[in-house]
Design a protein around this motif. Structure first.
Motif, short mmCIF file in Angstrom:
data_model
loop_
_atom_site.label_atom_id
_atom_site.label_comp_id
_atom_site.label_asym_id
_atom_site.label_seq_id
_atom_site.Cartn_x
_atom_site.Cartn_y
_atom_site.Cartn_z
N LYS A 292 36.55 -64.83 42.37
CA LYS A 292 36.41 -63.41 42.71
C LYS A 292 34.96 -62.99 42.55
O LYS A 292 34.65 -61.85 42.22
CB LYS A 292 37.33 -62.57 41.82
N GLN A 293 34.06 -63.92 42.84
CA GLN A 293 32.64 -63.68 42.69
C GLN A 293 32.17 -62.51 43.57
O GLN A 293 31.38 -61.67 43.15
CB GLN A 293 31.86 -64.95 43.03
N ALA A 294 32.68 -62.47 44.81
CA ALA A 294 32.27 -61.40 45.72
C ALA A 294 32.73 -60.03 45.21
O ALA A 294 32.04 -59.02 45.37
CB ALA A 294 32.83 -61.66 47.11
N GLU A 295 33.89 -60.00 44.59
CA GLU A 295 34.44 -58.74 44.09
C GLU A 295 33.69 -58.24 42.87
O GLU A 295 33.42 -57.04 42.74
CB GLU A 295 35.92 -58.93 43.75
N TYR A 296 33.33 -59.14 41.95
CA TYR A 296 32.71 -58.74 40.69
C TYR A 296 31.19 -58.86 40.71
O TYR A 296 30.51 -58.35 39.81
CB TYR A 296 33.27 -59.57 39.54
N GLY A 297 30.64 -59.57 41.71
CA GLY A 297 29.20 -59.73 41.77
C GLY A 297 28.63 -60.63 40.70
O GLY A 297 27.45 -60.56 40.38
N VAL A 298 29.47 -61.50 40.13
CA VAL A 298 29.06 -62.37 39.02
C VAL A 298 29.60 -63.78 39.25
O VAL A 298 30.76 -63.95 39.62
CB VAL A 298 29.62 -61.84 37.68
N MET A 299 28.74 -64.77 39.04
CA MET A 299 29.20 -66.14 39.05
C MET A 299 30.03 -66.40 37.80
O MET A 299 29.57 -66.18 36.68
CB MET A 299 28.00 -67.10 39.07
N PRO A 300 31.28 -66.84 37.95
CA PRO A 300 32.11 -67.01 36.75
C PRO A 300 31.69 -68.23 35.93
O PRO A 300 31.20 -69.21 36.46
CB PRO A 300 33.52 -67.21 37.32
N MET A 301 31.90 -68.14 34.62
CA MET A 301 31.92 -69.33 33.80
C MET A 301 33.26 -70.01 34.06
O MET A 301 34.26 -69.34 34.32
CB MET A 301 31.80 -68.98 32.32
N VAL A 302 33.29 -71.34 33.99
CA VAL A 302 34.52 -72.07 34.26
C VAL A 302 34.84 -72.95 33.05
O VAL A 302 34.01 -73.77 32.63
CB VAL A 302 34.40 -72.95 35.53
N PHE A 303 36.02 -72.75 32.48
CA PHE A 303 36.45 -73.47 31.29
C PHE A 303 37.79 -74.16 31.56
O PHE A 303 38.45 -73.89 32.56
CB PHE A 303 36.63 -72.51 30.11
N GLN A 304 38.18 -75.03 30.64
CA GLN A 304 39.52 -75.57 30.62
C GLN A 304 40.17 -75.23 29.28
O GLN A 304 39.48 -75.17 28.24
CB GLN A 304 39.52 -77.08 30.84
N PHE A 305 41.50 -74.99 29.29
CA PHE A 305 42.20 -74.64 28.07
C PHE A 305 43.55 -75.33 28.04
O PHE A 305 44.04 -75.82 29.07
CB PHE A 305 42.38 -73.11 27.97
#
Length: 519
Positions: A292-305
């Motif tokens: 949802k980068q376009a919606e929030y204007g932020v590159m997400p951090m990506v984790f695993q859980f």
């Protein structure tokens, strides 16, 4: 079904008292089992808390939710219908004993830590022996994954803030029995002194917040090339350009996601998630497909859980809702809204998309088939500007995306205020490092650059600029080190990235509004 969950939980507790057996639960090939058991355990924990925790019973009663509730149909849908809690609606309304199992705190084995108070008054959190054991095991498993590849003896330098704060405390107690560790806190002088004293025969695993790591590695008192360093960070995200900057000094740099409200180390970066994030950055089409980068204007951090331990949902507002599914926690959190933006994707959902985009090498790199957590930062630490939501993480990405800005800017802040006409204004403040204060950068050019990049990242902000009245155009200013709105920096545990001010406060903080953006 739930009798089976209770039985398997007892087995898990019996066989995960050591790190080596705990690693079995993180092994590949059992993803559907972990996913399903996690949801069963979450519902079991809800039933347990509704029966044994006075505050939660009262909380459910206020919302018309029965204390005894059997799931009907899809378990995930039934769980999603339970009320959310957060700090204001639950934590602040009932005292700690009433939020505890049985309405009281155990006499022994309880450790109290606190959050930093970055959004208000610090809050105390209580943790019993079982949950501390689980946290310790997860941190030790993560440490084992790093340490097994090292050629030198590991030496952990814990540079998270110490004292009563959750992260620094828990890191120290978790890793003491498995490695050599010195708990220093965020003190550059002591870290440099320690490394100079012990020399270059160790691999230093330095744990801290990203801004501290950046400042540490830019300190010229050590010849960093002579040292073997691993960097691990938490507390906030980074851009890939910032990671590349850190990797000039360390041979690896990974982050973890957690919160004092919940637990530290809920999710971790892996080699796979870092490469996935780079692929997202390189392909706008892939980014649009899975983020949802376009919606929030932020590159997400990506984790695993691990879904066996945590059930993570996304509500209608795009916020993460987290349940710690272990019933042993003395202060249960059921569907707790941490007010972070994010969403979850399972590996089996992502893999066909990566293959469609020709990213077969990335697919082959998968080892842990744990689900992915895409994290976009705090939802309650953004500012509104002419109908657009502007996040400090987006400003961070702009700064870290330019090598000269990355070197020159120590801190950044979005300042929102209402002027004397009643119009909402946005000021973008950037604090220069000592070095950049002495040798100034081209501030005029970078003011234009910053606004242009924010507009490119955030379509709503771009439209807000186009439609804003002339007298409400955002202003951008660079401040010499520890001056203006940054004069009080260093007094708090974490950096402040958002201020909501009154117009009268601007004079006190010496805010420079003389550089409005252009359309």
């Amino acid at each position: 079904m739930f009798a089976f969950v209770w039985a398997q939980d007892a087995v898990v507790r019996l066989f995960t008292r050591s790190v080596h057996t705990h690693k079995v639960l993180l092994g590949p090939g059992i993803e559907p089992l972990r996913w399903t058991l996690g949801r069963w355990r979450a519902w079991r924990t809800f039933e347990f808390a509704a029966r044994r925790v006075p505050a939660y019973r009262a909380f459910l009663g206020e919302r018309g939710t029965p204390h005894k509730l059997r799931p009907k149909g899809d378990l995930s849908a039934a769980f999603a219908a339970l009320p959310e809690m957060d700090k204001d609606s639950y934590i602040k309304r009932w005292p700690i004993p009433e939020r505890s199992v049985g309405g009281r705190l155990p006499r022994r084995g309880v450790v109290v830590d606190e959050s930093s108070g970055s959004s208000g008054t610090p809050t105390s959190w209580v943790r019993g022996p079982d949950e501390r054991l689980a946290t310790r095991q997860l941190l030790q498993v993560g440490f084992w994954r790093t340490a097994r590849t090292l050629k030198k003896q590991p030496f952990v330098l814990n540079a998270f803030s110490l004292g009563a704060w959750a992260t620094g405390m828990n890191v120290t107690t978790s890793l003491t029995e498995v490695t050599m560790i010195k708990s220093i806190g965020p003190d550059r002088n002591k870290i440099i002194q320690t490394m100079a004293e012990f020399g270059t025969d160790y691999t230093y695993i330095i744990l801290s917040y990203p801004p501290f790591l950046k400042a540490l590695f830019e300190d010229t008192r050590l010849d960093w090339e002579q040292y073997d360093i691993v960097a691990a960070f938490g507390g906030e995200g980074i851009s890939e350009n910032m990671r590349a900057h850190i990797l000039r000094y360390a041979h690896s740099a990974f982050g973890s996601y957690g919160a004092s409200d919940l637990e530290i180390n809920i999710a971790i970066e892996t080699d796979y998630t870092v490469e996935l994030r780079k692929a997202i950055a390189a392909s706008p089409k892939l980014a649009k497909r899975i983020t949802k980068q376009a919606e929030y204007g932020v590159m997400p951090m990506v984790f695993q859980f691990n879904p066996f331990d945590y059930l993570i949902e996304t509500n209608e507002s795009g916020e993460l809702v987290v349940t710690i599914v272990r019933k042993q926690n003395i202060n249960p959190r059921i569907r707790y809204n941490i007010h972070d933006r994010g969403h979850v994707m399972r590996i089996r959902e992502l893999t066909p998309i990566l293959e469609e985009f020709g990213l077969h090498r990335l697919v082959r790199q998968q080892f842990l088939d744990l689900p992915l957590l895409f994290h976009y930062g705090r939802s309650d630490l953004s500012v509104d500007y002419n109908g657009a939501v502007v996040a400090p993480d987006a400003l961070r990405d702009v700064i870290y995306g330019d090598p000269k800005l990355l070197q020159a800017v120590e801190n950044h802040r979005l300042i929102s205020f209402e002027d004397e006409r009643g119009d909402r204004q946005l000021h973008i403040a950037l604090q220069l490092t000592d070095a950049a204060t002495a040798v100034p950068i081209d501030e005029a050019a970078y003011r234009t650059h910053i606004i242009a990049e924010l507009r490119a990242l955030n379509a709503d902000f771009n439209n807000a600029i186009l439609t804003a009245p002339d007298h409400t155009m955002p202003t951008v200013a660079f401040y010499p080190h520890r001056t203006g709105p940054f004069s009080g920096d260093g007094r708090k545990l974490k950096n402040e990235y958002v201020w909501q001010l009154e117009a009268a406060d601007l004079a006190e903080w010496d805010v420079d509004l003389s550089h409005p953006a252009e359309r």
